[in-house]
Design a protein around this motif. Structure first.
Motif, PDB file in Angstrom:
ATOM      1  N   ASP A   1       0.824  -1.211   0.000  1.00 59.35           N
ATOM      2  CA  ASP A   1       0.000   0.000   0.000  1.00 59.35           C
ATOM      3  C   ASP A   1       0.856   1.259   0.000  1.00 59.35           C
ATOM      4  OD1 ASP A   1      -2.202  -1.609   0.038  1.00 59.35           O
ATOM      5  OD2 ASP A   1      -2.598  -1.397   2.188  1.00 59.35           O
ATOM      6  N   LEU A   2       2.112   1.138   0.471  1.00 52.44           N
ATOM      7  CA  LEU A   2       3.004   2.299   0.542  1.00 52.44           C
ATOM      8  C   LEU A   2       4.062   2.298  -0.548  1.00 52.44           C
ATOM      9  CD1 LEU A   2       3.579   2.486   4.415  1.00 52.44           C
ATOM     10  CD2 LEU A   2       1.978   3.804   3.035  1.00 52.44           C
ATOM     11  N   LEU A   3       4.256   1.154  -1.209  1.00 54.81           N
ATOM     12  CA  LEU A   3       5.266   1.068  -2.267  1.00 54.81           C
ATOM     13  C   LEU A   3       4.741   1.641  -3.567  1.00 54.81           C
ATOM     14  CD1 LEU A   3       6.735  -2.534  -1.792  1.00 54.81           C
ATOM     15  CD2 LEU A   3       7.927  -0.387  -1.415  1.00 54.81           C
ATOM     16  N   ASP A   4       5.622   2.321  -4.284  1.00 51.02           N
ATOM     17  CA  ASP A   4       5.276   2.771  -5.628  1.00 51.02           C
ATOM     18  C   ASP A   4       5.031   1.538  -6.499  1.00 51.02           C
ATOM     19  OD1 ASP A   4       5.526   3.641  -8.401  1.00 51.02           O
ATOM     20  OD2 ASP A   4       6.240   5.532  -7.558  1.00 51.02           O
ATOM     21  N   PRO A   5       3.893   1.482  -7.205  1.00 52.55           N
ATOM     22  CA  PRO A   5       3.560   0.282  -7.993  1.00 52.55           C
ATOM     23  C   PRO A   5       4.642  -0.157  -8.972  1.00 52.55           C
ATOM     24  CG  PRO A   5       1.669   1.756  -7.881  1.00 52.55           C
ATOM     25  CD  PRO A   5       2.824   2.498  -7.275  1.00 52.55           C
ATOM     26  N   ILE A   6       5.451   0.793  -9.483  1.00 48.82           N
ATOM     27  CA  ILE A   6       6.442   0.423 -10.499  1.00 48.82           C
ATOM     28  C   ILE A   6       7.574  -0.421  -9.932  1.00 48.82           C
ATOM     29  CG2 ILE A   6       5.965   2.464 -11.893  1.00 48.82           C
ATOM     30  CD1 ILE A   6       8.524   3.711 -10.839  1.00 48.82           C
ATOM     31  N   ILE A   7       7.722  -0.477  -8.595  1.00 48.34           N
ATOM     32  CA  ILE A   7       8.819  -1.274  -8.030  1.00 48.34           C
ATOM     33  C   ILE A   7       8.297  -2.458  -7.201  1.00 48.34           C
ATOM     34  CG2 ILE A   7      10.530   0.555  -8.073  1.00 48.34           C
ATOM     35  CD1 ILE A   7       9.056  -0.306  -4.795  1.00 48.34           C
ATOM     36  N   HIS A   8       7.025  -2.831  -7.361  1.00 53.75           N
ATOM     37  CA  HIS A   8       6.491  -3.993  -6.642  1.00 53.75           C
ATOM     38  C   HIS A   8       7.295  -5.249  -6.953  1.00 53.75           C
ATOM     39  CE1 HIS A   8       2.192  -2.467  -5.509  1.00 53.75           C
ATOM     40  NE2 HIS A   8       3.167  -1.709  -5.039  1.00 53.75           N
ATOM     41  N   ASN A   9       7.543  -5.490  -8.247  1.00 47.91           N
ATOM     42  CA  ASN A   9       8.289  -6.696  -8.639  1.00 47.91           C
ATOM     43  C   ASN A   9       9.724  -6.655  -8.130  1.00 47.91           C
ATOM     44  OD1 ASN A   9       6.106  -7.855  -9.968  1.00 47.91           O
ATOM     45  ND2 ASN A   9       6.633  -6.909 -11.923  1.00 47.91           N
ATOM     46  N   GLU A  10      10.330  -5.463  -8.152  1.00 46.60           N
ATOM     47  CA  GLU A  10      11.705  -5.329  -7.668  1.00 46.60           C
ATOM     48  C   GLU A  10      11.785  -5.641  -6.180  1.00 46.60           C
ATOM     49  OE1 GLU A  10      15.307  -2.013  -7.574  1.00 46.60           O
ATOM     50  OE2 GLU A  10      13.412  -1.579  -8.563  1.00 46.60           O
ATOM     51  N   TYR A  11      10.762  -5.185  -5.411  1.00 49.41           N
ATOM     52  CA  TYR A  11      10.736  -5.473  -3.975  1.00 49.41           C
ATOM     53  C   TYR A  11      10.605  -6.980  -3.733  1.00 49.41           C
ATOM     54  CZ  TYR A  11       9.104  -5.938   0.791  1.00 49.41           C
ATOM     55  OH  TYR A  11       8.968  -6.344   2.100  1.00 49.41           O
ATOM     56  N   LYS A  12       9.760  -7.637  -4.527  1.00 55.89           N
ATOM     57  CA  LYS A  12       9.602  -9.090  -4.383  1.00 55.89           C
ATOM     58  C   LYS A  12      10.917  -9.810  -4.642  1.00 55.89           C
ATOM     59  CE  LYS A  12       4.701  -9.263  -5.638  1.00 55.89           C
ATOM     60  NZ  LYS A  12       3.709  -9.652  -6.667  1.00 55.89           N
ATOM     61  N   MET A  13      11.684  -9.318  -5.607  1.00 60.03           N
ATOM     62  CA  MET A  13      12.951  -9.970  -5.953  1.00 60.03           C
ATOM     63  C   MET A  13      13.965  -9.856  -4.825  1.00 60.03           C
ATOM     64  SD  MET A  13      13.410  -8.904  -9.955  1.00 60.03           S
ATOM     65  CE  MET A  13      15.064  -9.590 -10.014  1.00 60.03           C
ATOM     66  N   ILE A  14      14.072  -8.685  -4.195  1.00 59.21           N
ATOM     67  CA  ILE A  14      15.091  -8.515  -3.155  1.00 59.21           C
ATOM     68  C   ILE A  14      14.703  -9.205  -1.859  1.00 59.21           C
ATOM     69  CG2 ILE A  14      15.809  -6.312  -4.132  1.00 59.21           C
ATOM     70  CD1 ILE A  14      14.546  -4.982  -1.641  1.00 59.21           C
ATOM     71  N   THR A  15      13.409  -9.498  -1.661  1.00 55.22           N
ATOM     72  CA  THR A  15      12.986 -10.154  -0.422  1.00 55.22           C
ATOM     73  C   THR A  15      12.878 -11.668  -0.560  1.00 55.22           C
ATOM     74  OG1 THR A  15      10.677  -9.723  -1.014  1.00 55.22           O
ATOM     75  CG2 THR A  15      11.753  -8.156   0.466  1.00 55.22           C
ATOM     76  N   THR A  16      13.185 -12.198  -1.742  1.00 52.76           N
ATOM     77  CA  THR A  16      13.128 -13.655  -1.926  1.00 52.76           C
ATOM     78  C   THR A  16      14.503 -14.264  -2.116  1.00 52.76           C
ATOM     79  OG1 THR A  16      12.695 -13.287  -4.284  1.00 52.76           O
ATOM     80  CG2 THR A  16      10.795 -13.679  -2.867  1.00 52.76           C
ATOM     81  N   LYS A  17      15.560 -13.461  -1.926  1.00 49.31           N
ATOM     82  CA  LYS A  17      16.917 -13.997  -2.014  1.00 49.31           C
ATOM     83  C   LYS A  17      17.237 -14.754  -0.730  1.00 49.31           C
ATOM     84  CE  LYS A  17      18.790 -10.543  -5.190  1.00 49.31           C
ATOM     85  NZ  LYS A  17      19.857  -9.549  -5.409  1.00 49.31           N
ATOM     86  N   ASP A  18      17.522 -16.049  -0.851  1.00 45.49           N
ATOM     87  CA  ASP A  18      17.731 -16.901   0.313  1.00 45.49           C
ATOM     88  C   ASP A  18      18.992 -16.502   1.065  1.00 45.49           C
ATOM     89  OD1 ASP A  18      15.489 -18.299  -0.341  1.00 45.49           O
ATOM     90  OD2 ASP A  18      16.547 -19.822  -1.499  1.00 45.49           O
ATOM     91  N   GLY A  19      18.797 -15.921   2.253  1.00 45.58           N
ATOM     92  CA  GLY A  19      19.905 -15.636   3.148  1.00 45.58           C
ATOM     93  C   GLY A  19      20.883 -14.583   2.659  1.00 45.58           C
ATOM     94  N   VAL A  20      20.545 -13.867   1.592  1.00 48.57           N
ATOM     95  CA  VAL A  20      21.490 -12.909   1.019  1.00 48.57           C
ATOM     96  C   VAL A  20      20.929 -11.493   1.178  1.00 48.57           C
ATOM     97  CG1 VAL A  20      22.713 -12.184  -1.041  1.00 48.57           C
ATOM     98  CG2 VAL A  20      22.250 -14.606  -0.664  1.00 48.57           C
ATOM     99  N   PRO A  21      21.613 -10.613   1.929  1.00 56.10           N
ATOM    100  CA  PRO A  21      21.147  -9.230   2.028  1.00 56.10           C
ATOM    101  C   PRO A  21      21.199  -8.557   0.654  1.00 56.10           C
ATOM    102  CG  PRO A  21      22.781  -9.726   3.738  1.00 56.10           C
ATOM    103  CD  PRO A  21      22.787 -10.876   2.770  1.00 56.10           C
ATOM    104  N   ALA A  22      20.222  -7.712   0.389  1.00 49.70           N
ATOM    105  CA  ALA A  22      20.160  -7.034  -0.915  1.00 49.70           C
ATOM    106  C   ALA A  22      19.923  -5.545  -0.685  1.00 49.70           C
ATOM    107  CB  ALA A  22      19.043  -7.625  -1.773  1.00 49.70           C
ATOM    108  N   THR A  23      20.539  -4.718  -1.522  1.00 47.45           N
ATOM    109  CA  THR A  23      20.397  -3.264  -1.421  1.00 47.45           C
ATOM    110  C   THR A  23      19.799  -2.727  -2.713  1.00 47.45           C
ATOM    111  OG1 THR A  23      22.352  -3.152   0.006  1.00 47.45           O
ATOM    112  CG2 THR A  23      21.599  -1.102  -0.984  1.00 47.45           C
ATOM    113  N   THR A  24      18.835  -1.845  -2.579  1.00 48.28           N
ATOM    114  CA  THR A  24      18.222  -1.258  -3.774  1.00 48.28           C
ATOM    115  C   THR A  24      17.600   0.080  -3.409  1.00 48.28           C
ATOM    116  OG1 THR A  24      16.710  -1.680  -5.616  1.00 48.28           O
ATOM    117  CG2 THR A  24      15.941  -2.294  -3.436  1.00 48.28           C
ATOM    118  N   ASN A  25      17.283   0.881  -4.433  1.00 48.78           N
ATOM    119  CA  ASN A  25      16.566   2.140  -4.223  1.00 48.78           C
ATOM    120  C   ASN A  25      15.073   1.879  -4.388  1.00 48.78           C
ATOM    121  OD1 ASN A  25      18.817   3.819  -3.781  1.00 48.78           O
ATOM    122  ND2 ASN A  25      19.207   3.914  -5.974  1.00 48.78           N
ATOM    123  N   ILE A  26      14.291   2.348  -3.422  1.00 46.43           N
ATOM    124  CA  ILE A  26      12.845   2.090  -3.424  1.00 46.43           C
ATOM    125  C   ILE A  26      12.105   3.409  -3.233  1.00 46.43           C
ATOM    126  CG2 ILE A  26      10.944   1.055  -2.108  1.00 46.43           C
ATOM    127  CD1 ILE A  26      12.556  -1.382  -1.706  1.00 46.43           C
TER     128      ILE A  26
END
Length: 489
Positions: free
Chosen positions: A202-227
């Motif tokens: 509800d707070l994420l910009d719709p254009i980065i929904h898929n990008e957020y899903k990608m960084i939160t599904t990396k097994d045990g690996v911290p990820a950095t991105t602009n959101i």
């Protein structure tokens, strides 16, 4: 009589066997009682007077741990060694008196006044109508120290998280389940209740929904991105987010460290705009300088003609030369001003460069320059706009021709490395200094007497629009190598 004697003998034998068995059991009990690493207390409590219970039997660990002798402790009761008030411990003991096994933690007082945290396990049994208690007491000092360290570590981590200037949040099942004060302030929330339980999308910009899903599904690996977010009030928020797996309340979750870069982005935008204005100013000054000179010449000739001077062929030739210079400068700037929707097609760089060499064949011959072309790969295909890429290689090869005033050889090498076609053009000219190299590509900077510097600037722009790179290496008195790198197909 004989039968009675045999029966009596059997009874005596059975009693003897039972006695031996009982004796063996007592010996084993005594061994376990005394070698146990836990303190063991054995006492009886009167039903009518619970506080009158005295230790009947204790093992060696029990009295040594507390600093007493065995004889001293046999005259004491549990209340003498327990730090808790009598009413508290005897409520526990009254509960135990109902034939329940009870385990609890308390603190024992040593003879010297020092304290030992202990875990008590107490059981009851009946013997000849009396209630007896067998209590096993385990020293849990090490466990308590470890628990204290863990507790202190948790408290320190909690203080660190709460005092962090960056927003820290925990997301579970796509919902906010924790947010520190900085996160609440970041999203314009006054209390945690207004954010916890809200769906993160509800707070994420719709254009980065898929990008957020990608960084939160990396097994045990911290990820950095602009959101990009929207606050509760709908304000746009630019952040840099570090996402890492997390366990919250024994379930998988995601921890987010959120840094607000809105002001940084704004400052970068201002800097970019200022840099653009600076570049525009430099280009405008260069245009004025480069065009003013031929215009001055043309203006002078026009004034001569008006004054009655008869134009001759020399005047006409000079005027044509000056007009051609203005035309060249205008054409190069038009190339820079062309829109970015270039029509890319598949083309072969080996063929393209051969076509360029054919166009420049006359100039090569006049300057006594040979071409050494080497192709080390079969794949020299790229996607690009053929006219623009021809312009790049015409500029680069012409530059090489113009710096080789005494002739020589231009070496052109085509190779394919790491998914890119590399085209190197090496001349045998005078070379350049590091300072000259650092300024290549600037508008109106040139090492040639009649150059404008716009050719290289245009070439760099074209290659950049093709997702490529240009690199330069040079040594004084040895020559210069331009290398163009373009993605292969």
């Amino acid at each position: 009589m004989k039968r009675e004697n045999e029966a009596l003998t059997r009874k005596l034998q059975t009693y003897h066997e039972v006695s031996l068995h009982h004796s063996e059991s007592e010996k084993r009990f005594e061994q376990l009682f005394n070698i146990s690493s836990d303190a063991i207390y054995y006492f009886k409590i009167s039903e009518n007077n619970i506080s009158a219970g005295k230790f009947i039997k204790i093992n060696e660990v029990a009295h040594r741990r507390l600093g007493y002798t065995r004889e001293e402790m046999l005259g004491m009761s549990p209340a003498d060694i327990d730090i808790h008030a009598e009413e508290e411990i005897y409520i526990i003991l009254e509960d135990v008196y109902t034939n329940r096994t009870y385990t609890f933690e308390t603190t024992h007082v040593c003879k010297d006044g020092s304290l030992i945290p202990v875990e008590i396990m107490t059981d009851t049994f009946d013997e000849k109508g009396e209630k007896y208690f067998l209590t096993v007491c385990r020293n849990i000092s090490d466990r308590k120290k470890a628990e204290k360290i863990i507790h202190n570590t948790k408290e320190q981590y909690k203080r660190l998280v709460e005092s962090s200037p960056n927003g820290i949040a925990i997301i579970q099942d796509d919902k906010w389940v924790y947010a520190n004060e900085a996160a609440l302030k970041l999203f314009g929330v006054k209390s945690k209740e207004n954010l916890l339980g809200v769906n993160i999308y509800d707070l994420l910009d719709p254009i980065i929904h898929n990008e957020y899903k990608m960084i939160t599904t990396k097994d045990g690996v911290p990820a950095t991105t602009n959101i990009y977010w929207k606050t509760i009030e709908g304000k746009e928020l630019h952040t840099e987010v570090i996402s890492m797996p997390f366990t919250f309340r024994e379930r998988t979750a995601t921890q987010l460290i959120i840094q607000d870069v809105t002001e940084q982005k704004h400052a970068e935008h201002i800097m970019i705009q200022a840099e653009k204005m600076n570049v525009i100013g430099e280009i405008a000054a260069g245009i004025a300088h480069e065009i003013r000179n031929p215009l001055t010449s043309l203006k002078g000739f026009v004034q001569l003609f008006r004054a009655g001077t008869v134009p001759n062929q020399t005047f006409i030739d000079i005027m044509e030369t000056e007009l051609e210079r203005i035309d060249i400068i205008s054409s190069e700037f038009l190339t820079l001003a062309k829109p970015g929707n270039i029509n890319f097609t598949s083309l072969d760089l080996q063929t393209l460069i051969k076509d360029v060499l054919a166009l420049l064949d006359t100039e090569l011959y006049k300057q006594s320059i040979l071409i050494d072309m080497r192709v080390t790969t079969e794949n020299t295909s790229v996607r690009g706009e053929i006219t623009q890429l021809k312009q790049v290689f015409i500029n680069l090869i012409k530059n090489a021709i113009e710096v080789m005033i005494n002739g020589g050889t231009i070496t052109i090498i085509l190779a394919n490395r790491n998914g890119c076609v590399h085209i190197s053009i090496r001349d045998e000219g005078a070379g350049m200094t590091d300072q000259q190299l650092s300024r290549l590509g600037e508008p109106f900077y040139t090492t040639k007497e009649t150059g404008t510097g716009l050719g290289l600037m245009v070439s760099y722009t074209i290659i950049s629009n093709h997702d490529g790179e240009v690199s330069v290496q040079s040594k004084l008195d040895e020559g210069t190598t331009f290398t163009v790198k373009l993605p292969s197909i």
